[in-house]
Design an enzyme around this catalytic site. Structure first.
Site, PDB file in Angstrom:
ATOM      1  CE  LYS A  79      29.779  47.433  12.010  1.00  7.97           C
ATOM      2  NZ  LYS A  79      29.259  47.931  10.685  1.00  7.97           N
ATOM      3  N   GLY A 180      12.147  53.830  10.150  1.00  8.47           N
ATOM      4  CA  GLY A 180      13.341  54.407  10.770  1.00  8.47           C
ATOM      5  C   GLY A 180      13.769  55.751  10.042  1.00  8.47           C
ATOM      6  N   GLY A 182      16.351  58.241  10.889  1.00  6.75           N
ATOM      7  CA  GLY A 182      17.410  58.676  11.207  1.00  6.75           C
ATOM      8  C   GLY A 182      18.259  59.253  10.271  1.00  6.75           C
ATOM      9  CB  VAL A 184      20.153  56.008   6.201  1.00  5.62           C
ATOM     10  CG1 VAL A 184      19.852  55.367   4.877  1.00  5.62           C
ATOM     11  CG2 VAL A 184      21.563  55.626   6.697  1.00  5.62           C
TER      12      VAL A 184
HETATM   13  P1  NAI Z   1      20.216  56.218  13.273  1.00  6.53           P
HETATM   14  O1  NAI Z   1      20.553  55.703  14.465  1.00  6.53           O
HETATM   15  O2  NAI Z   1      20.595  57.697  12.729  1.00  6.53           O
HETATM   16  O3  NAI Z   1      18.677  56.153  12.924  1.00  6.53           O
HETATM   17  C1  NAI Z   1      17.947  54.844  13.245  1.00  6.53           C
HETATM   18  C2  NAI Z   1      16.442  55.571  13.179  1.00  6.53           C
HETATM   19  O4  NAI Z   1      15.833  54.380  13.359  1.00  6.53           O
HETATM   20  C3  NAI Z   1      16.239  56.388  14.582  1.00  6.53           C
HETATM   21  O5  NAI Z   1      15.411  57.587  14.112  1.00  6.53           O
HETATM   22  C4  NAI Z   1      15.523  55.489  15.317  1.00  6.53           C
HETATM   23  O6  NAI Z   1      14.584  56.485  16.173  1.00  6.53           O
HETATM   24  C5  NAI Z   1      14.777  54.759  14.511  1.00  6.53           C
HETATM   25  N1  NAI Z   1      14.365  53.127  15.219  1.00  6.53           N
HETATM   26  C6  NAI Z   1      15.015  52.407  15.729  1.00  6.53           C
HETATM   27  N2  NAI Z   1      14.172  51.244  16.018  1.00  6.53           N
HETATM   28  C7  NAI Z   1      13.075  51.447  15.225  1.00  6.53           C
HETATM   29  C8  NAI Z   1      12.035  50.709  14.940  1.00  6.53           C
HETATM   30  N3  NAI Z   1      11.740  49.469  15.697  1.00  6.53           N
HETATM   31  N4  NAI Z   1      10.930  51.109  14.213  1.00  6.53           N
HETATM   32  C9  NAI Z   1      11.022  52.274  13.834  1.00  6.53           C
HETATM   33  N5  NAI Z   1      12.406  53.080  13.923  1.00  6.53           N
HETATM   34  C10 NAI Z   1      13.242  52.637  14.467  1.00  6.53           C
HETATM   35  O7  NAI Z   1      20.840  55.000  12.005  1.00  6.53           O
HETATM   36  P2  NAI Z   1      21.273  55.235  10.581  1.00  6.53           P
HETATM   37  O8  NAI Z   1      22.621  55.791  10.419  1.00  6.53           O
HETATM   38  O9  NAI Z   1      20.141  55.957   9.796  1.00  6.53           O
HETATM   39  O10 NAI Z   1      21.134  53.846  10.019  1.00  6.53           O
HETATM   40  C11 NAI Z   1      20.129  53.182   9.840  1.00  6.53           C
HETATM   41  C12 NAI Z   1      20.367  51.563   9.521  1.00  6.53           C
HETATM   42  O11 NAI Z   1      20.908  51.457   8.378  1.00  6.53           O
HETATM   43  C13 NAI Z   1      21.058  50.856  10.559  1.00  6.53           C
HETATM   44  O12 NAI Z   1      20.737  49.536  10.608  1.00  6.53           O
HETATM   45  C14 NAI Z   1      22.558  50.906  10.308  1.00  6.53           C
HETATM   46  O13 NAI Z   1      23.359  49.698  10.620  1.00  6.53           O
HETATM   47  C15 NAI Z   1      22.424  50.868   8.704  1.00  6.53           C
HETATM   48  N6  NAI Z   1      23.484  51.438   7.920  1.00  6.53           N
HETATM   49  C16 NAI Z   1      23.718  52.794   8.247  1.00  6.53           C
HETATM   50  C17 NAI Z   1      24.577  53.339   7.277  1.00  6.53           C
HETATM   51  C18 NAI Z   1      24.948  54.816   7.419  1.00  6.53           C
HETATM   52  O14 NAI Z   1      25.866  55.208   6.504  1.00  6.53           O
HETATM   53  N7  NAI Z   1      24.580  55.400   8.394  1.00  6.53           N
HETATM   54  C19 NAI Z   1      25.433  52.597   6.331  1.00  6.53           C
HETATM   55  C20 NAI Z   1      25.180  51.207   6.024  1.00  6.53           C
HETATM   56  C21 NAI Z   1      24.084  50.702   6.903  1.00  6.53           C
END
Ligand code: NAI
Length: 353
Positions: A79, A180, A182, A184
């Site tokens: 990482k 969340g 985002g 995913v």
């Molecule tokens: P992202 O940054 O696109 O979305 C995260 C979302 O969570 C955002 O909409 C943000 O406003 C929201 N958020 C942040 N803090 C919050 C809280 N306290 N309460 C509610 N909502 C909150 O990230 P993504 O790519 O969707 O990833 C989400 C999680 O999944 C992360 O922890 C990431 O490490 C993990 N992950 C993502 C992968 C991927 O392919 N994108 C693969 C494996 C794990």
């Protein structure tokens, strides 16, 4: 001390990178290359202090070893973290300097997107190293933002949990609370809505949660309430360490299944969930869809159909973990850790032979 710290856990390499010209400060942690090059994304994040950055890099890197082993990928775990700072903006020169650092490891570490990084950043890094993935879709139709692939893995993994715990084989009327929305969480909400699930949604961007709820027919709640919603499933898709003694005590669900990395705040929290009768889908098993896609892109050995089949296998893998947890009386996270360590150990033995 560093080498004895629990998070260090016999990492093969930890590289501290500093580039005076761009202000880049980064840590690249390679936990294991027993099964192949250490693959795992790079996070761009503002940490409270350097020690927090190191802890994050080490925990995420080991998590990638376990994730890649359990996904059946010929990759180890690594990482990168870039320490975000007002004096070192994310310029092309800074990303190129990070690319140089990745390249200096000669393929022992392969980078990709993580929180704070997008595919355009990977294109800049790719000017200085070929050990980078998560680039825009190209020849074999594989690549780009891995979020939707991760969401597909969460969807099939959640289906395994719902079957095991609720004896249900579809999502009709199953109530899922998503934290969340985002890359995913948003894609997951769409899939669950199509499958007939009832949704309760929360995001720190409250407008985003309301917009999803209006479009998909669910309810939006404040972020402080999402871990207390009475539902069938809680799906954490924001940041890590969301499951601690306090949140676990307040959960009113039968299942936890979501994408966030390192959901358990401490190693005891898996046992806490099990003690409350809550079925936990180990994060690094259920969230492997993105890395499956990223690795297929890096190795250039699989097309989109192959990736889809590999992601579909997450469902059966989780069903096996749930059954073994029932049989042995151990928490699901402990069962998964044991399986992952055995796979990595076999890889190390094979490499030494
Ligand atoms: P992202 O940054 O696109 O979305 C995260 C979302 O969570 C955002 O909409 C943000 O406003 C929201 N958020 C942040 N803090 C919050 C809280 N306290 N309460 C509610 N909502 C909150 O990230 P993504 O790519 O969707 O990833 C989400 C999680 O999944 C992360 O922890 C990431 O490490 C993990 N992950 C993502 C992968 C991927 O392919 N994108 C693969 C494996 C794990």
């Amino acid at each position: 001390m560093l080498f004895d710290a629990a998070d260090f856990d016999a990492h093969e390499t930890v590289q501290f990178v500093h580039d005076s010209a761009t202000g880049l400060r980064a840590i690249i942690a390679v936990h294991s290359t027993a099964l192949g090059p250490g693959a795992g994304g790079c996070r761009w994040w503002q940490y409270a202090d350097d020690a927090a950055a190191l802890t994050d890099a080490l925990r995420l890197s080991r998590g990638m070893s376990y994730k890649n082993a359990m996904a059946g990928l010929p990759m180890g775990g690594g990482k990168g973290v870039i320490l975000k700072s007002p004096t070192a903006p994310k310029t092309e020169a800074l990303l190129e300097a990070f690319g140089e650092a990745v390249n200096s490891l000669g393929g022992r570490y392969v980078t990709a997107e993580d929180v704070g990084m997008v595919d355009a950043d990977m294109q800049v890094i790719a000017r200085r190293t070929r050990h980078v993935s998560g680039l825009p879709v190209h020849g074999n139709g594989v690549g780009g933002n891995p979020g939707p692939m991760t969401a597909e893995g969460i969807f099939v993994g959640m289906r395994a949990a719902v079957a095991h715990k609720l004896g249900r084989h579809d999502f009709k009327g199953v109530h899922v609370a998503i934290q969340g929305l985002g890359s995913v969480g948003g894609a997951l909400a769409e899939k669950l809505a199509v499958a007939g699930a009832r949704l309760t949604l929360a995001d720190i961007d409250a407008d985003r949660a309301r917009a999803y709820a209006a479009r998909l027919g669910g309810a939006a709640v404040p972020v402080a309430d999402i871990t207390r919603v009475a539902a069938d499933v809680f799906s954490p898709n924001a940041l890590g360490a969301v499951l601690d003694a306090a949140t676990i005590a307040a959960l009113d669900v039968a299942i936890v299944a979501g994408a966030a990395n390192n959901q358990l705040a401490t190693p005891d929290d898996g046992a806490r969930l099990a003690a409350r009768g809550i079925l936990y889908a180990p994060d690094y098993v259920i969230n492997a869809g993105g890395i499956i896609n990223v690795v297929a892109e890096y190795l250039g050995n699989a097309d989109a159909a192959h990736v889809a089949r590999a992601i579909a296998r997450i469902e059966g893998r989780l069903a096996d973990i749930f059954s073994e947890a029932d049989r042995s009386g151990r928490p699901t996270d402990a069962v998964a850790d044991t399986m992952a360590r055995a796979l990595i150990g076999r890889g190390a033995l094979a490499a030494a032979a």
